[in-house]
Each structure stands twice: as structure tokens, then as C-alpha cells.
Design a protein around this motif. Structure first.
Motif, PDB file in Angstrom:
ATOM      1  N   ASP A  26      24.775  27.735  -6.712  1.00 62.28           N
ATOM      2  CA  ASP A  26      26.096  28.176  -7.172  1.00 62.28           C
ATOM      3  C   ASP A  26      27.092  28.298  -6.018  1.00 62.28           C
ATOM      4  OD1 ASP A  26      25.255  28.310  -9.799  1.00 62.28           O
ATOM      5  OD2 ASP A  26      24.930  30.476  -9.772  1.00 62.28           O
ATOM      6  N   ALA A  86      29.325  43.384 -10.934  1.00 65.56           N
ATOM      7  CA  ALA A  86      28.168  43.701 -11.778  1.00 65.56           C
ATOM      8  C   ALA A  86      27.755  45.161 -11.610  1.00 65.56           C
ATOM      9  CB  ALA A  86      27.003  42.770 -11.450  1.00 65.56           C
ATOM     10  N   SER A 100      32.350  35.532  -2.306  1.00 63.95           N
ATOM     11  CA  SER A 100      32.300  35.412  -3.768  1.00 63.95           C
ATOM     12  C   SER A 100      31.025  36.049  -4.314  1.00 63.95           C
ATOM     13  CB  SER A 100      32.363  33.944  -4.192  1.00 63.95           C
ATOM     14  OG  SER A 100      33.585  33.388  -3.849  1.00 63.95           O
ATOM     15  N   GLY A 152      30.933  39.240  -6.784  1.00 65.81           N
ATOM     16  CA  GLY A 152      30.203  39.205  -8.049  1.00 65.81           C
ATOM     17  C   GLY A 152      29.215  40.344  -8.169  1.00 65.81           C
TER      18      GLY A 152
END
Length: 97
Positions: free
Chosen positions: A58, A82, A74, A78
Motif C-alpha cells: 500500500d 484508527a 500516511s 492512518g
């Protein structure tokens, strides 16, 4: 004296460069070591043994086996999102009791 946010930014930058070294990017092995050292709970709770491979895929947008600082950030963003989502849900549930 740096603020908490400035200290957090500095920590993220230094952590990236600690694992990236002079080459200035993370390889899959660098990323695995970083995750093992800095996010041990995350990896321990993964049911998928290929979690790091999937994260690398990813993050490696150029498909050159390299993760730069922007992609690393990034990942951090993320994870923070979360964790915040979990925190908000947990706090709402705790408030209902």
C-alpha cells in the motif's frame, strides 16, 4: 522548549530516519523492524502473517521497494485515525454505563 506537538513531529521524523538510515527510505525489512520496535501491539494483534507485506504494498506507490517519508507519514496518520476512532467509540460506550 518544544510543545507536545512539536515533540511528536520531531519523534516521527527521527524515527523514520533512524530506520531509513542514510539511504532516506524504508525497505520492506526496515518497515518490518520499525513496526516490530515501534508498534509491537499492532503486529501482535494482527491475524494476518502478511500484514507488513500488505502495508508495504500500500505504501510503495512507485513499486520500487522504497517507502519515503510522505508514505510513512500516511501510515502514521492512518494509525492515528484508527486509534482515535476506537477511542471515541470506547469513550461513548463507557459514558453509557
Amino acid at each position: 522548549m518544544p510543545s507536545q506537538m512539536e515533540h511528536a513531529m520531531e519523534t516521527m521524523m527521527f524515527t523514520f530516519h533512524k530506520f531509513a538510515g542514510d539511504k532516506g527510505f524504508l525497505t520492506k525489512e526496515d518497515l518490518r523492524l520499525l513496526m516490530e520496535k515501534e508498534f509491537p501491539g499492532f503486529l501482535e494483534n494482527q491475524k494476518d502473517p502478511l500484514a507488513v507485506d500488505k502495508i508495504m504494498k500500500d505504501l510503495d506507490q512507485c513499486r520500487d521497494g522504497k517507502v519515503g517519508f510522505q508514505s510513512f507519514f500516511s501510515l502514521i496518520a492512518g494509525l492515528i485515525i484508527a486509534c482515535n476512532d476506537y477511542f471515541v467509540v470506547h469513550m461513548k460506550q463507557k459514558g453509557k454505563k
